[in-house]
Design a protein around this motif. Sequence first.
Motif, PDB file in Angstrom:
ATOM      1  N   GLU A  84     -18.215 -44.165 -19.317  1.00 35.94           N
ATOM      2  CA  GLU A  84     -17.900 -43.537 -20.468  1.00 35.94           C
ATOM      3  C   GLU A  84     -16.427 -43.068 -20.159  1.00 35.94           C
ATOM      4  O   GLU A  84     -16.298 -42.291 -19.422  1.00 35.94           O
ATOM      5  CB  GLU A  84     -18.953 -42.535 -20.716  1.00 35.94           C
ATOM      6  CG  GLU A  84     -20.322 -42.998 -20.413  1.00 35.94           C
ATOM      7  CD  GLU A  84     -20.952 -44.158 -21.148  1.00 35.94           C
ATOM      8  OE1 GLU A  84     -20.613 -44.039 -22.520  1.00 35.94           O
ATOM      9  OE2 GLU A  84     -21.709 -44.903 -20.714  1.00 35.94           O
ATOM     10  N   GLU A  98     -13.198 -43.978  -7.147  1.00 39.59           N
ATOM     11  CA  GLU A  98     -12.024 -43.443  -6.512  1.00 39.59           C
ATOM     12  C   GLU A  98     -10.555 -43.680  -7.435  1.00 39.59           C
ATOM     13  O   GLU A  98      -9.722 -42.724  -7.636  1.00 39.59           O
ATOM     14  CB  GLU A  98     -11.464 -43.721  -4.975  1.00 39.59           C
ATOM     15  CG  GLU A  98     -12.575 -43.589  -4.234  1.00 39.59           C
ATOM     16  CD  GLU A  98     -12.255 -43.626  -2.696  1.00 39.59           C
ATOM     17  OE1 GLU A  98     -11.311 -44.285  -2.303  1.00 39.59           O
ATOM     18  OE2 GLU A  98     -13.294 -43.347  -1.702  1.00 39.59           O
ATOM     19  N   ARG A 118     -11.925 -42.502 -11.477  1.00 40.38           N
ATOM     20  CA  ARG A 118     -12.126 -40.854 -11.753  1.00 40.38           C
ATOM     21  C   ARG A 118     -11.375 -40.001 -10.833  1.00 40.38           C
ATOM     22  O   ARG A 118     -10.729 -38.960 -11.290  1.00 40.38           O
ATOM     23  CB  ARG A 118     -13.808 -40.612 -11.064  1.00 40.38           C
ATOM     24  CG  ARG A 118     -14.259 -39.379 -11.207  1.00 40.38           C
ATOM     25  CD  ARG A 118     -15.774 -38.997 -10.630  1.00 40.38           C
ATOM     26  NE  ARG A 118     -15.715 -37.838 -10.153  1.00 40.38           N
ATOM     27  CZ  ARG A 118     -16.681 -36.834 -10.643  1.00 40.38           C
ATOM     28  NH1 ARG A 118     -17.571 -37.158 -11.129  1.00 40.38           N
ATOM     29  NH2 ARG A 118     -16.630 -35.777  -9.604  1.00 40.38           N
ATOM     30  N   GLU A 119     -11.487 -40.197  -9.405  1.00 39.73           N
ATOM     31  CA  GLU A 119     -10.837 -39.216  -8.544  1.00 39.73           C
ATOM     32  C   GLU A 119      -9.125 -39.479  -8.616  1.00 39.73           C
ATOM     33  O   GLU A 119      -8.596 -38.408  -8.154  1.00 39.73           O
ATOM     34  CB  GLU A 119     -11.236 -39.486  -7.347  1.00 39.73           C
ATOM     35  CG  GLU A 119     -12.723 -39.072  -7.095  1.00 39.73           C
ATOM     36  CD  GLU A 119     -13.025 -37.561  -7.358  1.00 39.73           C
ATOM     37  OE1 GLU A 119     -12.398 -36.827  -6.759  1.00 39.73           O
ATOM     38  OE2 GLU A 119     -13.617 -37.210  -8.290  1.00 39.73           O
ATOM     39  N   ASP A 120      -8.612 -40.455  -9.082  1.00 36.14           N
ATOM     40  CA  ASP A 120      -7.200 -40.555  -9.249  1.00 36.14           C
ATOM     41  C   ASP A 120      -6.791 -40.317 -10.779  1.00 36.14           C
ATOM     42  O   ASP A 120      -5.869 -39.464 -10.636  1.00 36.14           O
ATOM     43  CB  ASP A 120      -6.732 -41.892  -8.536  1.00 36.14           C
ATOM     44  CG  ASP A 120      -5.071 -41.940  -8.519  1.00 36.14           C
ATOM     45  OD1 ASP A 120      -4.593 -41.035  -8.250  1.00 36.14           O
ATOM     46  OD2 ASP A 120      -4.637 -43.211  -9.382  1.00 36.14           O
ATOM     47  N   LYS A 121      -7.396 -41.164 -11.573  1.00 38.01           N
ATOM     48  CA  LYS A 121      -6.926 -41.146 -12.839  1.00 38.01           C
ATOM     49  C   LYS A 121      -7.695 -40.058 -13.852  1.00 38.01           C
ATOM     50  O   LYS A 121      -7.106 -39.542 -14.864  1.00 38.01           O
ATOM     51  CB  LYS A 121      -6.608 -42.295 -13.246  1.00 38.01           C
ATOM     52  CG  LYS A 121      -5.793 -43.148 -12.563  1.00 38.01           C
ATOM     53  CD  LYS A 121      -5.434 -44.416 -13.163  1.00 38.01           C
ATOM     54  CE  LYS A 121      -4.372 -45.339 -12.486  1.00 38.01           C
ATOM     55  NZ  LYS A 121      -5.095 -45.917 -11.175  1.00 38.01           N
ATOM     56  N   GLY A 122      -8.729 -39.494 -13.324  1.00 38.50           N
ATOM     57  CA  GLY A 122      -9.380 -38.682 -14.244  1.00 38.50           C
ATOM     58  C   GLY A 122     -10.109 -39.261 -15.634  1.00 38.50           C
ATOM     59  O   GLY A 122     -10.126 -38.355 -16.755  1.00 38.50           O
ATOM     60  N   TYR A 123     -10.293 -40.474 -15.754  1.00 34.21           N
ATOM     61  CA  TYR A 123     -10.725 -41.124 -16.874  1.00 34.21           C
ATOM     62  C   TYR A 123     -12.022 -40.917 -17.346  1.00 34.21           C
ATOM     63  O   TYR A 123     -12.382 -41.173 -18.580  1.00 34.21           O
ATOM     64  CB  TYR A 123     -10.450 -42.709 -16.865  1.00 34.21           C
ATOM     65  CG  TYR A 123      -9.028 -43.320 -16.750  1.00 34.21           C
ATOM     66  CD1 TYR A 123      -7.846 -42.263 -17.315  1.00 34.21           C
ATOM     67  CD2 TYR A 123      -8.824 -44.507 -16.363  1.00 34.21           C
ATOM     68  CE1 TYR A 123      -6.619 -42.679 -17.284  1.00 34.21           C
ATOM     69  CE2 TYR A 123      -7.267 -44.906 -16.403  1.00 34.21           C
ATOM     70  CZ  TYR A 123      -6.168 -44.112 -16.879  1.00 34.21           C
ATOM     71  OH  TYR A 123      -5.168 -44.530 -16.805  1.00 34.21           O
ATOM     72  N   THR A 124     -12.923 -40.559 -16.568  1.00 34.61           N
ATOM     73  CA  THR A 124     -14.338 -40.871 -16.587  1.00 34.61           C
ATOM     74  C   THR A 124     -15.131 -39.612 -15.623  1.00 34.61           C
ATOM     75  O   THR A 124     -14.420 -39.272 -14.646  1.00 34.61           O
ATOM     76  CB  THR A 124     -14.927 -42.273 -16.311  1.00 34.61           C
ATOM     77  OG1 THR A 124     -16.212 -42.218 -16.663  1.00 34.61           O
ATOM     78  CG2 THR A 124     -14.523 -42.744 -15.132  1.00 34.61           C
ATOM     79  N   TYR A 125     -16.197 -39.467 -16.087  1.00 30.81           N
ATOM     80  CA  TYR A 125     -17.018 -38.650 -15.168  1.00 30.81           C
ATOM     81  C   TYR A 125     -17.997 -39.301 -14.180  1.00 30.81           C
ATOM     82  O   TYR A 125     -17.957 -39.366 -13.062  1.00 30.81           O
ATOM     83  CB  TYR A 125     -17.993 -37.746 -16.150  1.00 30.81           C
ATOM     84  CG  TYR A 125     -19.012 -36.786 -15.120  1.00 30.81           C
ATOM     85  CD1 TYR A 125     -18.669 -35.928 -14.148  1.00 30.81           C
ATOM     86  CD2 TYR A 125     -20.263 -36.879 -15.611  1.00 30.81           C
ATOM     87  CE1 TYR A 125     -19.641 -35.225 -13.601  1.00 30.81           C
ATOM     88  CE2 TYR A 125     -21.534 -36.230 -15.009  1.00 30.81           C
ATOM     89  CZ  TYR A 125     -21.046 -35.634 -13.789  1.00 30.81           C
ATOM     90  OH  TYR A 125     -21.731 -34.647 -13.256  1.00 30.81           O
ATOM     91  N   GLN A 131     -15.566 -40.849 -26.958  1.00 31.30           N
ATOM     92  CA  GLN A 131     -15.490 -41.642 -25.733  1.00 31.30           C
ATOM     93  C   GLN A 131     -15.956 -42.900 -26.007  1.00 31.30           C
ATOM     94  O   GLN A 131     -16.460 -43.253 -26.893  1.00 31.30           O
ATOM     95  CB  GLN A 131     -16.686 -41.185 -24.716  1.00 31.30           C
ATOM     96  CG  GLN A 131     -16.270 -39.879 -23.997  1.00 31.30           C
ATOM     97  CD  GLN A 131     -17.341 -39.619 -22.977  1.00 31.30           C
ATOM     98  OE1 GLN A 131     -18.246 -39.568 -23.266  1.00 31.30           O
ATOM     99  NE2 GLN A 131     -16.750 -38.869 -21.810  1.00 31.30           N
ATOM    100  N   ALA A 184     -12.518 -41.444 -21.789  1.00 32.97           N
ATOM    101  CA  ALA A 184     -12.064 -40.720 -22.923  1.00 32.97           C
ATOM    102  C   ALA A 184     -11.321 -41.942 -23.621  1.00 32.97           C
ATOM    103  O   ALA A 184     -10.830 -42.856 -23.475  1.00 32.97           O
ATOM    104  CB  ALA A 184     -11.007 -39.748 -22.274  1.00 32.97           C
TER     105      ALA A 184
END
Lengths: 441, 437
Positions: free
Chosen positions: A317, A287, A290-297, A250, A319
Amino acid sequence: MTVRTLPPLGPTRKLKLPREVERTLPNGLTVIALRRPAVPLVEVRLWLPFGKAHLARGLMMSQTLLSGTDTMSSVELAAELQKVGGGLSSGLDSDRLMISGNGLVTGLNRLLDLLAGVLTGATYPADEVATERSRLIDGIRMAQSLPAHLVRKALLKRMYGKHPYAVQTPEPEQVEAVRPAQLRTLHAARVRPAGGILLLVGDVQPAKALDAAERALSGWTGDGAPGELPAAPPLEPGPLLLVDRPGSVQSSLRLALPAVPRTHPDHAALQLANLVFGGYFSSRWVENIREDKGYTYGPHSTIEHSVAGSALVVAAEVATEVTGPALLETNYELGRLASLPPKEDELEQARQYALGTLQLGISTQAGLAAVASAYAGSGLRLEFLAEHAARLAKVTRDDVAAAAATYLAPARAVTVVLGDAATVEGPLGVLGPVRTETPES
Amino acid sequence: MAAGRSRIPATKHSVERFTLDNGLRVVLAPDRSAPVVGVAVVYDVGIRSEPEGRTGFAHLFEHLMFQGSENLEKLAHFRHVQGAGGTFNGSTHLDYTDYWETLPSNALERALFLEADRMRGPRLTEENLRNQVDVVKEEIRVNVLNRPYGGFPWLRLPPVMFDTFANAHDGYGSFDDLESASIADATDFFDRYYACGNAVLAVGGDLDVAEATALVERHFGDVPARPAPVRPDFAEPDLTGERRESYTDKLAPLPAVAAAWRVPDPIGDFENYLPYVVLAEVLTDGDASRLVERLVLRDRTVTSIGGYLGLMGDPFDVRDPTAMVLQAHLPPGGGVDKVLRTIDEELDRLAADGLAADELARTQARMATHLLRETDAVLGRTLQMAVLEQQRGDPGLLGELPRLVGEVTEEQVRAAAATLRPQRRAAVEVVPGGGAR
């Protein structure tokens, strides 16, 4: 399926502040007591100004402050505290030494006596100092393997340059050099009641709590010379600093932006601008990445207040393979808010969150103690909370737009990334200039 | 100089319990000391119930429960909670999954609406599933793969201590299993485990019982009745020989070790379980505790040591089988064998010679402070009560814990220590593979 609609909110409950009583003792210590009687406990916070202290010695002092007094060993002290359900711990940052504790309220007098014993009689025994020195060094080694610590270290240095805030963790060899005599000298010079603030929160009668503190702590005397810190320097934007961590799965993304102290007229608008951008889950940035692209927690953006300056820090943090796109989206969301005012419903949502979390934050003894001591350290009292709530209620979209243009503009950001440079240098380089560093060893 | 034994104060939380016609159990715990409420919904399903080939699914499903529901679009849940001034989260445990909000009390009805809506049916879409698989992978990277001591010991001890898939597998899940999860899996999981008969709703804080009861009935009363599935028995036999494993953590700069022993059933044999909770504190709570004094301050063979019940540090919200865990970090070059031997020696000494005059009482006083402090927060209180209702039918136990802890005797603590023999121990050692930088 039945369509159900969201029920409206009930009438807003007025912010209920507990009564705060305060007394300055002849020795210069300010004591503040607050009553919250929900559980039969008491919280104790002693805030001592500690700017400009020698970093390794200061840290070792806070680590060994509870290692023994002229009448008790560290184990005896710990046992005496336990007897009243009590505990004490001590911590240091660039501004203050904080001694925190709690216990059964029936043991308040005893807890304060033990605290006084430490303040006036800590002995820094050679054996215990040696043990704590090795533990602190091991702790620093451990921290130096954590991405969050490494990126923080690089960011502080980049933000603060030669200011004392630039380095907040000593190197192991600096800790190795600390001797007990230096700790006694530092304690004698700096652990002083003048300028200190003792806060008591819990199932107490405030006036009686002040009496108890006065009785226990009036024998603690001596003048102190609090180290005045120079104002933190303004941030200097420049090339993105990429710190290499080969093999990292990461990248740790950090941006520092300017901010203002709590008392500044722009503070309320800036707080809301930060929320709309990335300061809570329902923000544009979270949003998006994280919630749209899923890049991070767990991306977050926070305003950090220190005595010599405030800063807004944006952290995620992400990917390794999406490091470039994640920075692009971050700069896009900052730039979008700095260029265009937020929508009315976005502002209202952020405003309600800011107001609601004020209520939640002071709904426990420990939360109340945290808020009141953070305020007290900035020269404020709890009533500031009500004033701040009133200011939050009045902020307009134009105010937020102006604050965002001033403080959130990506052009003003200092950006640091820790990650696998071989993989992410190229993708970051297409967005702007990059300077790559390997961490010092 | 010494103060006498502290009286452990009793706290009495008023607790109302009832069950709706559809089987949903409800706990109300009014406390009007601050204008805030906590709302918790706990489902009786956790990591142990995951099917083989679906490691990490209970946790992934927890994420999906936030992705929209019958009347709510994706993102709406977050916005409605935070736009009312509240905060929210969920978490997945071995034996349950929880969802919660804490809000100013004028938003109580809103929170009930949101929880009821997703109890009737989450909006399970392919797009949201793929998005949340990505998010969960980043969660695992940040907490496990990209940091030293990631998953130590909670993901590392179970496969040493247990043999069945249910008890031993990785609760965060493998990337392969996560990536192959489907909407059909999610729908099945919801149908099976997220029945209202398998759930508890708890509401605590600034509420009026009659008013809150009416609101609960209004929002949850028409959730279709579905019974709880039969919970399998996850019991496994105790170890009969020592088990010891080690692994190299390429990011870790220093050695570490965790050791665990099975303990009595936390639910069915609470009386014999509680002494272990006290024992863990006698051993590790602060400088005056047995193992800190010996290993940290005297021998300097560890830099820190902690002890707790439950692999996730959850003494009062875990079912059988579970363990008492001791976890230590060592200085450079430190030897794990020596640390384990010293622990055995101290346990023997405690079992044989008993405790010092005030040792038990002062540990119990400190435990009372910790327990009371957790219950000061409306959320801590509400969540704990929800789980206590679900697992024991006794949310009021929360208020009794300081007293019950205080009633544990020296004899019981000694007897507990005597059972922690090396041949019943599972241990896992972290071999450092990383430099400091």
